[in-house]
Design a protein around this motif. Sequence first.
Motif, PDB file in Angstrom:
ATOM      1  N   VAL A 154      76.222  16.001  48.764  1.00 38.17           N
ATOM      2  CA  VAL A 154      77.354  15.073  48.847  1.00 38.17           C
ATOM      3  C   VAL A 154      78.660  15.839  48.735  1.00 38.17           C
ATOM      4  O   VAL A 154      78.827  16.697  47.859  1.00 38.17           O
ATOM      5  CB  VAL A 154      77.289  14.013  47.728  1.00 38.17           C
ATOM      6  N   CYS A 155      79.580  15.505  49.624  1.00 37.88           N
ATOM      7  CA  CYS A 155      80.970  15.923  49.505  1.00 37.88           C
ATOM      8  C   CYS A 155      81.787  14.671  49.209  1.00 37.88           C
ATOM      9  O   CYS A 155      81.703  13.677  49.938  1.00 37.88           O
ATOM     10  CB  CYS A 155      81.463  16.581  50.788  1.00 37.88           C
ATOM     11  N   LEU A 156      82.558  14.703  48.126  1.00 36.60           N
ATOM     12  CA  LEU A 156      83.359  13.569  47.697  1.00 36.60           C
ATOM     13  C   LEU A 156      84.766  13.722  48.258  1.00 36.60           C
ATOM     14  O   LEU A 156      85.447  14.714  47.989  1.00 36.60           O
ATOM     15  CB  LEU A 156      83.400  13.506  46.165  1.00 36.60           C
ATOM     16  N   LEU A 157      85.202  12.746  49.025  1.00 31.68           N
ATOM     17  CA  LEU A 157      86.506  12.806  49.689  1.00 31.68           C
ATOM     18  C   LEU A 157      87.597  12.411  48.690  1.00 31.68           C
ATOM     19  O   LEU A 157      87.999  11.254  48.599  1.00 31.68           O
ATOM     20  CB  LEU A 157      86.522  11.873  50.896  1.00 31.68           C
ATOM     21  N   THR A 158      88.101  13.376  47.943  1.00 34.73           N
ATOM     22  CA  THR A 158      89.015  13.075  46.844  1.00 34.73           C
ATOM     23  C   THR A 158      90.342  12.498  47.332  1.00 34.73           C
ATOM     24  O   THR A 158      91.032  11.810  46.563  1.00 34.73           O
ATOM     25  CB  THR A 158      89.271  14.325  45.990  1.00 34.73           C
ATOM     26  N   ASP A 159      90.703  12.755  48.578  1.00 37.48           N
ATOM     27  CA  ASP A 159      91.924  12.164  49.134  1.00 37.48           C
ATOM     28  C   ASP A 159      91.642  10.825  49.806  1.00 37.48           C
ATOM     29  O   ASP A 159      92.541  10.201  50.371  1.00 37.48           O
ATOM     30  CB  ASP A 159      92.589  13.121  50.124  1.00 37.48           C
ATOM     31  N   GLY A 160      90.397  10.371  49.742  1.00 42.71           N
ATOM     32  CA  GLY A 160      90.009   9.136  50.401  1.00 42.71           C
ATOM     33  C   GLY A 160      89.313   8.159  49.476  1.00 42.71           C
ATOM     34  O   GLY A 160      88.425   7.418  49.904  1.00 42.71           O
ATOM     35  N   ILE A 161      89.700   8.160  48.190  1.00 44.97           N
ATOM     36  CA  ILE A 161      89.121   7.220  47.212  1.00 44.97           C
ATOM     37  C   ILE A 161      90.235   6.685  46.323  1.00 44.97           C
ATOM     38  O   ILE A 161      91.248   7.355  46.098  1.00 44.97           O
ATOM     39  CB  ILE A 161      88.029   7.870  46.341  1.00 44.97           C
ATOM     40  N   ARG A 162      90.045   5.471  45.831  1.00 43.02           N
ATOM     41  CA  ARG A 162      90.913   4.881  44.807  1.00 43.02           C
ATOM     42  C   ARG A 162      90.043   4.017  43.911  1.00 43.02           C
ATOM     43  O   ARG A 162      89.042   3.452  44.356  1.00 43.02           O
ATOM     44  CB  ARG A 162      92.017   4.014  45.410  1.00 43.02           C
ATOM     45  N   ALA A 163      90.470   3.885  42.644  1.00 44.63           N
ATOM     46  CA  ALA A 163      89.673   3.185  41.639  1.00 44.63           C
ATOM     47  C   ALA A 163      90.257   1.813  41.317  1.00 44.63           C
ATOM     48  O   ALA A 163      91.460   1.594  41.412  1.00 44.63           O
ATOM     49  CB  ALA A 163      89.608   4.017  40.361  1.00 44.63           C
ATOM     50  N   VAL A 164      89.366   0.911  40.884  1.00 43.73           N
ATOM     51  CA  VAL A 164      89.792  -0.376  40.350  1.00 43.73           C
ATOM     52  C   VAL A 164      90.489  -0.161  39.005  1.00 43.73           C
ATOM     53  O   VAL A 164      91.531  -0.737  38.720  1.00 43.73           O
ATOM     54  CB  VAL A 164      88.584  -1.328  40.171  1.00 43.73           C
ATOM     55  N   ASN A 165      89.880   0.668  38.171  1.00 44.31           N
ATOM     56  CA  ASN A 165      90.426   0.983  36.840  1.00 44.31           C
ATOM     57  C   ASN A 165      90.583  -0.260  35.968  1.00 44.31           C
ATOM     58  O   ASN A 165      91.673  -0.539  35.451  1.00 44.31           O
ATOM     59  CB  ASN A 165      91.760   1.731  36.952  1.00 44.31           C
ATOM     60  N   LEU A 166      89.480  -0.995  35.766  1.00 42.19           N
ATOM     61  CA  LEU A 166      89.525  -2.071  34.772  1.00 42.19           C
ATOM     62  C   LEU A 166      89.946  -1.502  33.424  1.00 42.19           C
ATOM     63  O   LEU A 166      90.679  -2.128  32.674  1.00 42.19           O
ATOM     64  CB  LEU A 166      88.164  -2.751  34.657  1.00 42.19           C
ATOM     65  N   ARG A 167      89.465  -0.309  33.139  1.00 46.81           N
ATOM     66  CA  ARG A 167      89.977   0.497  32.027  1.00 46.81           C
ATOM     67  C   ARG A 167      90.704   1.682  32.649  1.00 46.81           C
ATOM     68  O   ARG A 167      90.253   2.216  33.675  1.00 46.81           O
ATOM     69  CB  ARG A 167      88.834   0.965  31.124  1.00 46.81           C
ATOM     70  N   PRO A 168      91.825   2.116  32.059  1.00 49.55           N
ATOM     71  CA  PRO A 168      92.703   3.081  32.733  1.00 49.55           C
ATOM     72  C   PRO A 168      92.045   4.363  33.209  1.00 49.55           C
ATOM     73  O   PRO A 168      92.466   4.934  34.207  1.00 49.55           O
ATOM     74  CB  PRO A 168      93.774   3.374  31.673  1.00 49.55           C
ATOM     75  N   GLU A 169      91.013   4.835  32.541  1.00 46.28           N
ATOM     76  CA  GLU A 169      90.411   6.122  32.894  1.00 46.28           C
ATOM     77  C   GLU A 169      89.132   5.983  33.715  1.00 46.28           C
ATOM     78  O   GLU A 169      88.443   6.982  33.958  1.00 46.28           O
ATOM     79  CB  GLU A 169      90.118   6.923  31.618  1.00 46.28           C
ATOM     80  N   ASP A 170      88.788   4.778  34.153  1.00 45.49           N
ATOM     81  CA  ASP A 170      87.514   4.574  34.863  1.00 45.49           C
ATOM     82  C   ASP A 170      87.384   5.466  36.098  1.00 45.49           C
ATOM     83  O   ASP A 170      86.329   6.053  36.347  1.00 45.49           O
ATOM     84  CB  ASP A 170      87.353   3.108  35.272  1.00 45.49           C
TER      85      ASP A 170
END
Length: 193
Positions: A154-170
């Motif tokens: 797996v290569c994780l596209l770090t410039d192509g993800i965003r989080a919901v962050n129900l908790r700030p650090e999720d």
Amino acid sequence: MISLTPDDALLIADIQNDFLPGGALGIRGGDEILPPLLSYMRRFHTHGLPVFLTRDWHPPHHCSFRTEGGVWPVHCVAGSPGSLPPAIFDAPASAVIIYKAIDADHEAYSAFQDTLLHRHLRAIGVRRLFIGGLATDYCVLNTVKDARALGYAVCLLTDGIRAVNLRPEDGRHAEEEMINLGAVPVHVEMLTA
């Protein structure tokens, strides 16, 4: 730097109107990842490599909805405007759509859960997945976990993800977990082919 190979595929999770700012479950900054994801899609398509797109495709009374006792607002009801991608997200005609979480009584964050994705990838000889989309801390995380458990690189596209962050650090914790599982963090400028 990373070179694309014939056993690579791109997998983008849940670029749907309801997950973008202004949507029923809008993710802050979700629209900011569209340009890099479009660049990844162009790269993969130009090189004749497969592109897979997942979509939440919920029945009207899905168990994840607050109205049914779940944690989320009603979102991505199958066929609704919110379930569709934005017009700017112009995928190649050859892209394969994977519909998930289609059963009213089952949540499914992973693109592999209750879908034919794994069989499809095996049939075409995919061994490495480039994974991005929405949201880092739910569908991306669970898809990466399942991909690694099934033996995919797996290569994780770090410039192509965003989080919901129900908790700030999720989101940050999810990225760390994926990297600890062996996902390689990449951004579009790292692709050499």
